[in-house]
Design a protein around this motif. Sequence first.
Motif, PDB file in Angstrom:
ATOM      1  N   PHE A  34      78.317  -6.826  58.521  1.00  0.00           N
ATOM      2  CA  PHE A  34      78.788  -6.079  57.359  1.00  0.00           C
ATOM      3  C   PHE A  34      79.023  -4.610  57.695  1.00  0.00           C
ATOM      4  N   VAL A  35      78.115  -4.021  58.448  1.00  0.00           N
ATOM      5  CA  VAL A  35      78.269  -2.616  58.822  1.00  0.00           C
ATOM      6  C   VAL A  35      79.546  -2.444  59.645  1.00  0.00           C
ATOM      7  N   SER A  36      79.752  -3.313  60.621  1.00  0.00           N
ATOM      8  CA  SER A  36      80.964  -3.228  61.446  1.00  0.00           C
ATOM      9  C   SER A  36      82.218  -3.444  60.602  1.00  0.00           C
ATOM     10  N   MET A  37      82.178  -4.422  59.702  1.00  0.00           N
ATOM     11  CA  MET A  37      83.333  -4.669  58.833  1.00  0.00           C
ATOM     12  C   MET A  37      83.593  -3.462  57.933  1.00  0.00           C
ATOM     13  N   TYR A  38      82.532  -2.829  57.454  1.00  0.00           N
ATOM     14  CA  TYR A  38      82.697  -1.647  56.605  1.00  0.00           C
ATOM     15  C   TYR A  38      83.394  -0.536  57.383  1.00  0.00           C
ATOM     16  N   PHE A  39      82.948  -0.278  58.603  1.00  0.00           N
ATOM     17  CA  PHE A  39      83.568   0.764  59.420  1.00  0.00           C
ATOM     18  C   PHE A  39      85.019   0.414  59.741  1.00  0.00           C
ATOM     19  N   PHE A  40      85.280  -0.862  60.019  1.00  0.00           N
ATOM     20  CA  PHE A  40      86.661  -1.292  60.278  1.00  0.00           C
ATOM     21  C   PHE A  40      87.537  -1.039  59.061  1.00  0.00           C
ATOM     22  N   LEU A  41      87.087  -1.501  57.891  1.00  0.00           N
ATOM     23  CA  LEU A  41      87.873  -1.328  56.670  1.00  0.00           C
ATOM     24  C   LEU A  41      88.061   0.146  56.318  1.00  0.00           C
ATOM     25  N   SER A  42      87.029   0.934  56.540  1.00  0.00           N
ATOM     26  CA  SER A  42      87.120   2.363  56.268  1.00  0.00           C
ATOM     27  C   SER A  42      88.144   3.022  57.193  1.00  0.00           C
ATOM     28  N   ALA A  43      88.075   2.729  58.480  1.00  0.00           N
ATOM     29  CA  ALA A  43      89.033   3.296  59.438  1.00  0.00           C
ATOM     30  C   ALA A  43      90.444   2.813  59.137  1.00  0.00           C
ATOM     31  N   TYR A  44      90.576   1.551  58.804  1.00  0.00           N
ATOM     32  CA  TYR A  44      91.878   0.977  58.468  1.00  0.00           C
ATOM     33  C   TYR A  44      92.467   1.685  57.241  1.00  0.00           C
ATOM     34  N   GLY A  45      91.644   1.874  56.212  1.00  0.00           N
ATOM     35  CA  GLY A  45      92.108   2.525  54.985  1.00  0.00           C
ATOM     36  C   GLY A  45      92.498   3.981  55.202  1.00  0.00           C
ATOM     37  N   HIS A  46      91.646   4.730  55.899  1.00  0.00           N
ATOM     38  CA  HIS A  46      91.966   6.135  56.174  1.00  0.00           C
ATOM     39  C   HIS A  46      93.226   6.247  57.023  1.00  0.00           C
ATOM     40  N   THR A  47      93.336   5.398  58.034  1.00  0.00           N
ATOM     41  CA  THR A  47      94.503   5.450  58.911  1.00  0.00           C
ATOM     42  C   THR A  47      95.776   5.106  58.144  1.00  0.00           C
ATOM     43  N   THR A  48      95.713   4.066  57.331  1.00  0.00           N
ATOM     44  CA  THR A  48      96.878   3.681  56.541  1.00  0.00           C
ATOM     45  C   THR A  48      97.321   4.824  55.641  1.00  0.00           C
ATOM     46  N   PHE A  49      96.375   5.452  54.957  1.00  0.00           N
ATOM     47  CA  PHE A  49      96.716   6.577  54.083  1.00  0.00           C
ATOM     48  C   PHE A  49      97.347   7.712  54.884  1.00  0.00           C
ATOM     49  N   LEU A  50      96.699   8.086  55.984  1.00  0.00           N
ATOM     50  CA  LEU A  50      97.190   9.231  56.756  1.00  0.00           C
ATOM     51  C   LEU A  50      98.549   8.955  57.392  1.00  0.00           C
ATOM     52  N   LEU A  51      98.800   7.724  57.821  1.00  0.00           N
ATOM     53  CA  LEU A  51     100.102   7.408  58.410  1.00  0.00           C
ATOM     54  C   LEU A  51     101.205   7.393  57.354  1.00  0.00           C
ATOM     55  N   ARG A  52     100.887   6.900  56.161  1.00  0.00           N
ATOM     56  CA  ARG A  52     101.896   6.847  55.100  1.00  0.00           C
ATOM     57  C   ARG A  52     102.172   8.216  54.493  1.00  0.00           C
ATOM     58  N   LYS A  53     101.126   8.944  54.164  1.00  0.00           N
ATOM     59  CA  LYS A  53     101.273  10.198  53.426  1.00  0.00           C
ATOM     60  C   LYS A  53     101.404  11.423  54.324  1.00  0.00           C
ATOM     61  N   GLN A  54     100.947  11.320  55.554  1.00  0.00           N
ATOM     62  CA  GLN A  54     100.951  12.464  56.471  1.00  0.00           C
ATOM     63  C   GLN A  54     100.242  13.666  55.846  1.00  0.00           C
ATOM     64  N   ASP A  55      99.202  13.397  55.065  1.00  0.00           N
ATOM     65  CA  ASP A  55      98.438  14.455  54.385  1.00  0.00           C
ATOM     66  C   ASP A  55      97.202  14.780  55.210  1.00  0.00           C
ATOM     67  N   PHE A  56      97.310  15.800  56.049  1.00  0.00           N
ATOM     68  CA  PHE A  56      96.202  16.228  56.888  1.00  0.00           C
ATOM     69  C   PHE A  56      95.582  17.523  56.356  1.00  0.00           C
ATOM     70  N   SER A  57      95.707  17.733  55.062  1.00  0.00           N
ATOM     71  CA  SER A  57      95.249  18.976  54.443  1.00  0.00           C
ATOM     72  C   SER A  57      93.719  19.039  54.383  1.00  0.00           C
ATOM     73  N   PHE A  58      93.226  20.255  54.284  1.00  0.00           N
ATOM     74  CA  PHE A  58      91.793  20.465  54.128  1.00  0.00           C
ATOM     75  C   PHE A  58      91.295  19.842  52.829  1.00  0.00           C
ATOM     76  N   ALA A  59      92.110  19.911  51.771  1.00  0.00           N
ATOM     77  CA  ALA A  59      91.721  19.349  50.474  1.00  0.00           C
ATOM     78  C   ALA A  59      91.455  17.852  50.583  1.00  0.00           C
ATOM     79  N   ARG A  60      92.282  17.159  51.333  1.00  0.00           N
ATOM     80  CA  ARG A  60      92.091  15.713  51.516  1.00  0.00           C
ATOM     81  C   ARG A  60      90.786  15.428  52.249  1.00  0.00           C
ATOM     82  N   VAL A  61      90.543  16.149  53.339  1.00  0.00           N
ATOM     83  CA  VAL A  61      89.317  15.936  54.121  1.00  0.00           C
ATOM     84  C   VAL A  61      88.090  16.280  53.288  1.00  0.00           C
ATOM     85  N   ALA A  62      88.146  17.394  52.566  1.00  0.00           N
ATOM     86  CA  ALA A  62      87.016  17.811  51.739  1.00  0.00           C
ATOM     87  C   ALA A  62      86.727  16.781  50.651  1.00  0.00           C
ATOM     88  N   THR A  63      87.761  16.228  50.055  1.00  0.00           N
ATOM     89  CA  THR A  63      87.583  15.207  49.021  1.00  0.00           C
ATOM     90  C   THR A  63      86.908  13.966  49.584  1.00  0.00           C
TER      91      THR A  63
END
Length: 183
Positions: A34-63
């Motif tokens: 479960f821990v490994s799956m959680y990290f996989f899903l988290s990395a997958y989700g963050h990567t998908t968002f960042l690749l689609r939106k190209q939002d590398f702003s401080f506001a995004r990271v802080a949120t």
Amino acid sequence: QSDEIKGLMQAVILLYHYGHGSQVLWVYVLVRSFVSMYFFLSAYGHTTFLLRKQDFSFARVATVLFRVNALAALLPYAMNTNYMAYYFAPAVRFWSLVVYFTLRTYPSFNNNQLSGLFFKVVVAAVLVNFFILTPGVLELASRASYAIFRMSWDAKELRFRLKIDRFIVFIGIVAAGIAHRVT
């Protein structure tokens, strides 16, 4: 749906730690999965968002960091405990930052075929391995955290926890890169 699955996995992980489930092998194996799956899903989700939106702003990271870390960072102050009492939140925060900095560095490589992203992932994996496995690096970060924020955490425990799942995050980044490229 992945957020719901991650929420259920987090509930199971909390119950596991509360009930000292590591004493039963099948429970330990299930929770480690479960821990490994959680990290996989988290990395997958963050990567998908960042690749689609190209939002590398401080506001995004802080949120993201606030959402993942606020309660886990405040409880040690309120309860006068160690930040690593519940290691999961610091580990999720660490891996979120790894995904962010991997994709934030040379963002033109993210969409430059899949080889550019794969190259960045390999370099990030090597650097993160160095950071995790080199004695003294996490200890220095722990001392700095205490000096600046008066937040103590056990570098040895964090090293153990990060070392276990250190490659699944990069697999999540590559999988999201492939899915992004295909779609």
